[in-house]
Motif scaffolding. Structure first.
Motif, PDB file in Angstrom:
ATOM      1  N   LYS A  34       0.834  -1.206   0.000  1.00 12.83           N
ATOM      2  CA  LYS A  34       0.000   0.000   0.000  1.00 12.83           C
ATOM      3  C   LYS A  34       0.870   1.258   0.000  1.00 12.83           C
ATOM      4  CE  LYS A  34      -4.452  -0.245   1.305  1.00 12.83           C
ATOM      5  NZ  LYS A  34      -5.385  -0.909   2.232  1.00 12.83           N
ATOM      6  N   ILE A  35       1.938   1.217   0.776  1.00 13.03           N
ATOM      7  CA  ILE A  35       2.849   2.371   0.823  1.00 13.03           C
ATOM      8  C   ILE A  35       3.443   2.630  -0.563  1.00 13.03           C
ATOM      9  CG2 ILE A  35       5.025   3.244   1.831  1.00 13.03           C
ATOM     10  CD1 ILE A  35       4.379   1.605   4.365  1.00 13.03           C
ATOM     11  N   PHE A  36       3.669   1.553  -1.323  1.00 11.44           N
ATOM     12  CA  PHE A  36       4.312   1.674  -2.640  1.00 11.44           C
ATOM     13  C   PHE A  36       3.324   1.623  -3.815  1.00 11.44           C
ATOM     14  CE2 PHE A  36       7.803   0.571   0.082  1.00 11.44           C
ATOM     15  CZ  PHE A  36       8.932   1.065  -0.519  1.00 11.44           C
ATOM     16  N   ASN A  37       2.025   1.612  -3.502  1.00  9.84           N
ATOM     17  CA  ASN A  37       0.987   1.507  -4.556  1.00  9.84           C
ATOM     18  C   ASN A  37       1.182   0.310  -5.494  1.00  9.84           C
ATOM     19  OD1 ASN A  37      -0.410   3.879  -3.808  1.00  9.84           O
ATOM     20  ND2 ASN A  37       1.194   5.077  -4.822  1.00  9.84           N
ATOM     21  N   ILE A  38       1.335  -0.856  -4.924  1.00  6.06           N
ATOM     22  CA  ILE A  38       1.517  -2.060  -5.741  1.00  6.06           C
ATOM     23  C   ILE A  38       0.178  -2.767  -5.945  1.00  6.06           C
ATOM     24  CG2 ILE A  38       2.745  -4.286  -5.946  1.00  6.06           C
ATOM     25  CD1 ILE A  38       4.741  -2.071  -5.806  1.00  6.06           C
ATOM     26  N   ASN A  39       0.002  -3.328  -7.126  1.00  4.89           N
ATOM     27  CA  ASN A  39      -1.198  -4.064  -7.484  1.00  4.89           C
ATOM     28  C   ASN A  39      -1.454  -5.228  -6.509  1.00  4.89           C
ATOM     29  OD1 ASN A  39      -1.908  -6.753  -9.158  1.00  4.89           O
ATOM     30  ND2 ASN A  39      -3.157  -5.037  -9.858  1.00  4.89           N
ATOM     31  N   TYR A  40      -2.664  -5.249  -5.948  1.00  8.45           N
ATOM     32  CA  TYR A  40      -3.013  -6.243  -4.913  1.00  8.45           C
ATOM     33  C   TYR A  40      -2.875  -7.682  -5.397  1.00  8.45           C
ATOM     34  CZ  TYR A  40      -6.000  -8.827  -1.584  1.00  8.45           C
ATOM     35  OH  TYR A  40      -6.504  -9.742  -0.683  1.00  8.45           O
ATOM     36  N   ASN A  41      -3.339  -7.968  -6.630  1.00  8.90           N
ATOM     37  CA  ASN A  41      -3.329  -9.349  -7.126  1.00  8.90           C
ATOM     38  C   ASN A  41      -1.915  -9.925  -7.235  1.00  8.90           C
ATOM     39  OD1 ASN A  41      -6.088  -9.473  -7.244  1.00  8.90           O
ATOM     40  ND2 ASN A  41      -6.168  -8.669  -9.333  1.00  8.90           N
ATOM     41  N   SER A  42      -0.966  -9.112  -7.637  1.00 10.10           N
ATOM     42  CA  SER A  42       0.423  -9.592  -7.691  1.00 10.10           C
ATOM     43  C   SER A  42       0.901  -9.960  -6.292  1.00 10.10           C
ATOM     44  CB  SER A  42       1.350  -8.506  -8.243  1.00 10.10           C
ATOM     45  OG  SER A  42       0.977  -8.166  -9.537  1.00 10.10           O
ATOM     46  N   LEU A  43       0.518  -9.149  -5.327  1.00 11.88           N
ATOM     47  CA  LEU A  43       0.968  -9.395  -3.950  1.00 11.88           C
ATOM     48  C   LEU A  43       0.356 -10.674  -3.383  1.00 11.88           C
ATOM     49  CD1 LEU A  43       0.916  -5.747  -2.559  1.00 11.88           C
ATOM     50  CD2 LEU A  43       2.898  -7.097  -3.256  1.00 11.88           C
ATOM     51  N   VAL A  44      -0.871 -10.971  -3.786  1.00 11.60           N
ATOM     52  CA  VAL A  44      -1.507 -12.213  -3.328  1.00 11.60           C
ATOM     53  C   VAL A  44      -0.714 -13.424  -3.839  1.00 11.60           C
ATOM     54  CG1 VAL A  44      -3.560 -13.683  -3.565  1.00 11.60           C
ATOM     55  CG2 VAL A  44      -3.822 -11.259  -3.005  1.00 11.60           C
ATOM     56  N   VAL A  45      -0.281 -13.359  -5.108  1.00 15.51           N
ATOM     57  CA  VAL A  45       0.488 -14.472  -5.681  1.00 15.51           C
ATOM     58  C   VAL A  45       1.831 -14.616  -4.949  1.00 15.51           C
ATOM     59  CG1 VAL A  45       1.535 -15.395  -7.782  1.00 15.51           C
ATOM     60  CG2 VAL A  45      -0.643 -14.178  -7.917  1.00 15.51           C
ATOM     61  N   ILE A  46       2.504 -13.508  -4.733  1.00 14.84           N
ATOM     62  CA  ILE A  46       3.794 -13.575  -4.029  1.00 14.84           C
ATOM     63  C   ILE A  46       3.570 -14.069  -2.596  1.00 14.84           C
ATOM     64  CG2 ILE A  46       5.793 -12.235  -3.227  1.00 14.84           C
ATOM     65  CD1 ILE A  46       5.205 -10.343  -5.683  1.00 14.84           C
ATOM     66  N   GLY A  47       2.494 -13.584  -1.973  1.00 13.91           N
ATOM     67  CA  GLY A  47       2.153 -14.041  -0.617  1.00 13.91           C
ATOM     68  C   GLY A  47       1.887 -15.543  -0.590  1.00 13.91           C
ATOM     69  N   ALA A  48       1.265 -16.056  -1.644  1.00 12.06           N
ATOM     70  CA  ALA A  48       0.985 -17.496  -1.715  1.00 12.06           C
ATOM     71  C   ALA A  48       2.302 -18.277  -1.728  1.00 12.06           C
ATOM     72  CB  ALA A  48       0.155 -17.809  -2.961  1.00 12.06           C
ATOM     73  N   ALA A  49       3.270 -17.781  -2.483  1.00 12.21           N
ATOM     74  CA  ALA A  49       4.587 -18.438  -2.531  1.00 12.21           C
ATOM     75  C   ALA A  49       5.231 -18.419  -1.141  1.00 12.21           C
ATOM     76  CB  ALA A  49       5.484 -17.736  -3.548  1.00 12.21           C
ATOM     77  N   VAL A  50       5.159 -17.273  -0.500  1.00  6.71           N
ATOM     78  CA  VAL A  50       5.736 -17.147   0.850  1.00  6.71           C
ATOM     79  C   VAL A  50       5.031 -18.106   1.822  1.00  6.71           C
ATOM     80  CG1 VAL A  50       5.896 -15.575   2.844  1.00  6.71           C
ATOM     81  CG2 VAL A  50       6.565 -14.780   0.568  1.00  6.71           C
ATOM     82  N   GLU A  51       3.725 -18.202   1.706  1.00  2.00           N
ATOM     83  CA  GLU A  51       2.973 -19.080   2.612  1.00  2.00           C
ATOM     84  C   GLU A  51       3.335 -20.558   2.389  1.00  2.00           C
ATOM     85  OE1 GLU A  51       1.278 -18.216   5.236  1.00  2.00           O
ATOM     86  OE2 GLU A  51       1.202 -16.059   4.875  1.00  2.00           O
ATOM     87  N   CYS A  52       3.696 -20.915   1.153  1.00  4.30           N
ATOM     88  CA  CYS A  52       4.158 -22.292   0.887  1.00  4.30           C
ATOM     89  C   CYS A  52       5.445 -22.558   1.655  1.00  4.30           C
ATOM     90  CB  CYS A  52       4.430 -22.494  -0.598  1.00  4.30           C
ATOM     91  SG  CYS A  52       2.934 -22.632  -1.569  1.00  4.30           S
ATOM     92  N   ILE A  53       6.350 -21.605   1.620  1.00  4.40           N
ATOM     93  CA  ILE A  53       7.619 -21.787   2.347  1.00  4.40           C
ATOM     94  C   ILE A  53       7.348 -21.839   3.852  1.00  4.40           C
ATOM     95  CG2 ILE A  53       9.780 -20.629   2.969  1.00  4.40           C
ATOM     96  CD1 ILE A  53      10.178 -20.028   0.087  1.00  4.40           C
ATOM     97  N   HIS A  54       6.471 -20.984   4.310  1.00  2.00           N
ATOM     98  CA  HIS A  54       6.115 -20.974   5.732  1.00  2.00           C
ATOM     99  C   HIS A  54       5.493 -22.315   6.139  1.00  2.00           C
ATOM    100  CE1 HIS A  54       4.506 -19.798   9.549  1.00  2.00           C
ATOM    101  NE2 HIS A  54       3.263 -19.767   9.129  1.00  2.00           N
ATOM    102  N   ALA A  55       4.563 -22.810   5.324  1.00  4.58           N
ATOM    103  CA  ALA A  55       3.902 -24.087   5.654  1.00  4.58           C
ATOM    104  C   ALA A  55       4.913 -25.228   5.670  1.00  4.58           C
ATOM    105  CB  ALA A  55       2.782 -24.375   4.654  1.00  4.58           C
ATOM    106  N   TYR A  56       5.828 -25.211   4.702  1.00  8.31           N
ATOM    107  CA  TYR A  56       6.892 -26.231   4.683  1.00  8.31           C
ATOM    108  C   TYR A  56       7.701 -26.161   5.972  1.00  8.31           C
ATOM    109  CZ  TYR A  56      11.969 -25.826   4.463  1.00  8.31           C
ATOM    110  OH  TYR A  56      13.293 -25.733   4.823  1.00  8.31           O
TER     111      TYR A  56
END
Ligand code: IPE
Ligand code: IPE
Ligand code: MG
Ligand code: MG
Ligand code: MG
Length: 290
Positions: free
Chosen positions: A53-75
């Motif tokens: 939000k601070i950097f005005n980034i597109n939400y949908n891209s962040l969801v995809v990157i967050g999904a990748a991060v959550e995979c690593i976290h779950a692992y």
């Protein structure tokens, strides 16, 4: 704040569910699903979106990157619960993955979630420049490996039942938990192609948020209620984990956490209104009971 967190969790889970559904079914994908869903709080994705939000980034891209991060976290959680690590039977309110599927499958499902993260980041569905994606993949690799989560997890185990000084405990927690938060925090500046200085500033803010998150996890382990937390509490003392609580005691650890929280909030203040959500998330991290 909780509404936002729920929405991010829902959108991330939706993406991950569909992504996994498209893959060939196996016992392994079943164990991966088990480790991913119904899932945790998605606090790392929240940090991504807040700073996005601070950097005005597109939400949908962040969801995809967050999904990748959550995979690593779950692992990392599946492996963290293994008998050779913390030996935990309950995770996210249900039997841990190895309890349900056996150790070998849990190890392999963990490995597969780790690589799935990079599959997602390099996927066409993430609509970013190839060069940007490359940087994101390179950085996430470093945060997950020996200089990050895996390295921190090694120290966590190595430090059990030993007298470990303050600085070493902080360093261990920054690696096992801080690094991934630091990653999330630096992603928006990377996407905007900002200079190294800005990227590093945000990475440090994120690492400190991760440190605060691990400290509150340790506080919850000490005082929390297993049912509410969804995992066994009072385990750190039993295993002889080196934490700030084992070194300084509960009260002094709370005070350290409060000071760290204020330090982080001072750093983000200069972003004004745009940092409101991040500020709320930091307050939530300190106050959380699960
Ligand atoms: C637990 O992380 C492990 C730590 C790094 C402290 P979370 O508390 O984010 O776990 P979930 O994803 O919500 O279950
Ligand atoms: C785990 O820390 C940190 C990871 C990187 C997985 P903990 O061992 O304290 O996490 P919990 O309490 O089991 O969730
Ligand atoms: Mg552990
Ligand atoms: Mg553990
Ligand atoms: Mg813990």
């Amino acid at each position: 704040m909780l509404n936002d967190l729920n929405k991010i969790a829902k959108d991330t889970n939706f993406f991950l569910k569909h992504y996994l559904k498209k893959q060939k079914y196996s016992v392994l994908t079943s164990a991966m699903n088990y480790g991913l869903f119904p899932g945790g709080k998605k606090i790392r994705s929240k940090i991504l979106v807040d700073i996005g939000k601070i950097f005005n980034i597109n939400y949908n891209s962040l969801v995809v990157i967050g999904a990748a991060v959550e995979c690593i976290h779950a692992y990392s959680l599946i492996h963290d619960d293994l008998p050779c690590m913390d030996n935990d039977l309950i995770r996210r309110g249900k039997p841990s993955t190895h309890t349900k599927f056996g150790e070998a499958i849990a190890v392999l499902a963990g490995n597969s979630l780790l690589t799935l993260a990079f599959e997602i980041l390099s996927d066409k569905r993430l609509n970013l420049k190839e060069k940007t994606k490359n940087i994101l993949i390179n950085k996430l690799s470093k945060c997950a490996g020996h200089a990050g989560i895996a390295g921190g997890q090694f120290l966590d185990l190595d430090f059990e039942k030993k007298n470990i000084p303050f600085k070493k405990i902080i360093n261990m927690q920054l690696k096992k938990t801080g690094k991934l938060f630091g990653y999330c925090s630096s992603v928006p500046a990377i996407i905007k192609n900002n200079g190294v200085k800005k990227i590093n500033t945000f990475e440090t803010i994120g690492s400190d948020i991760g440190l605060l998150f691990q400290i509150t996890d340790d506080l919850i382990d000490y005082k929390g209620n297993s049912k509410k937390v969804g995992k066994k509490t009072k385990k750190d003392i039993k295993l002889g984990k080196a934490t700030l609580i084992s070194l300084l005691g509960y009260k002094k650890t709370v005070i350290y956490g409060e000071k760290l929280k204020i330090k982080i909030q001072k750093k983000i203040m200069k972003y004004g209104k745009k940092s409101k959500n991040l500020n709320e998330t930091i307050n939530y991290i300190m106050k959380r009971t699960r």
